[in-house]
Design an enzyme around this catalytic site. Sequence first.
Site, mmCIF file in Angstrom:
data_model
loop_
_atom_site.group_PDB
_atom_site.id
_atom_site.type_symbol
_atom_site.label_atom_id
_atom_site.label_comp_id
_atom_site.label_asym_id
_atom_site.label_seq_id
_atom_site.Cartn_x
_atom_site.Cartn_y
_atom_site.Cartn_z
ATOM 1 N N TYR A 1 -7.068 4.595 2.834
ATOM 2 C CA TYR A 1 -7.194 6.035 2.611
ATOM 3 C C TYR A 1 -8.608 6.373 2.135
ATOM 4 O O TYR A 1 -9.073 5.859 1.112
ATOM 5 C CB TYR A 1 -6.174 6.518 1.578
ATOM 6 N N SER B 1 6.265 -0.506 3.589
ATOM 7 C CA SER B 1 6.276 0.857 4.101
ATOM 8 C C SER B 1 6.599 0.786 5.584
ATOM 9 O O SER B 1 5.908 0.098 6.340
ATOM 10 C CB SER B 1 4.910 1.516 3.882
#
Length: 293
Positions: free
Chosen positions: A64, A192
């Site tokens: 990110y 995830s």
Amino acid sequence: MTISSTALPSVALGSRSGLRVSAIGLGCSRLGSTLSGCTGPVAERLLRHALDSGVTLLDTANIYGQGESERLIGRALQGRRDGVTLATKAGQRFTAAQKVAALAKAPLRMLAQQIPAVRDAIANRRAGALPRDVSPTHLQSSVEASLRRLRTDRIDLFLLHSPDAEAIRRGEAFAMLDGLVRAGKLRAWGISVDDAAAAEAALAVPSVAALQIPLELAETMRPALATAAARGIGFMMREIFNGVTTRPDGRAGAIQAALGFPQAVALVGTTSPAHLDEALAHLRNARLPETTA
């Protein structure tokens, strides 16, 4: 029960993790990104506002903002690390072109603000899938790099970032991750997931403490998730506002739906303190499971 006090309710994120967190966590995917404009002091104000509002879970990943999300969190948490649960992810790699672009991030951000075509080109490139790498070597180095960027000695919850079902079934890095838990660098680890096949494979792994999963996918897997929760697995519901217009109660309904799962926390990804405050207001008016305190 109905939450009416100013304190946020907390959720036990599964007995396997041993973590207890605020029922809403802040998703930090846009912190430090080229397009969001949420960087530097702006991002740090958002993070401090979240913490001051009672949010104790921050969710990020090493990709990110090309690592900037973790750096911003690390700076914002100086002096208050012990009150926060940090979740980060690894398992995706940048392409060579993206690594080059990261070196020119500041001018690209300026161009994106001024020229719509540049902004569109960056957004289109970001939307593409990144190469996956869940090898022990890559994940080990990723953990060490995340610890440095986050300015901490441990990651509370480390997640494999969107591996496919076959990679999960191979499990080549699982022993290494278990070793990092024993060494104290990770408190727990999980996965995830993006689809049902990956979720089913992840739920079968004995060491998986938590699953991060899109809410729409979770709603198609309620029996499997209930069984997994009984075995001590916790859930982080993401993308909770996707399809929100089809819910009769809108965003409030989406938050209630996410927290209706056992041992589940709702992730709210935003760069706006006002949007976060709106979500927290919905949380305080929600009816939550009796196991939520």
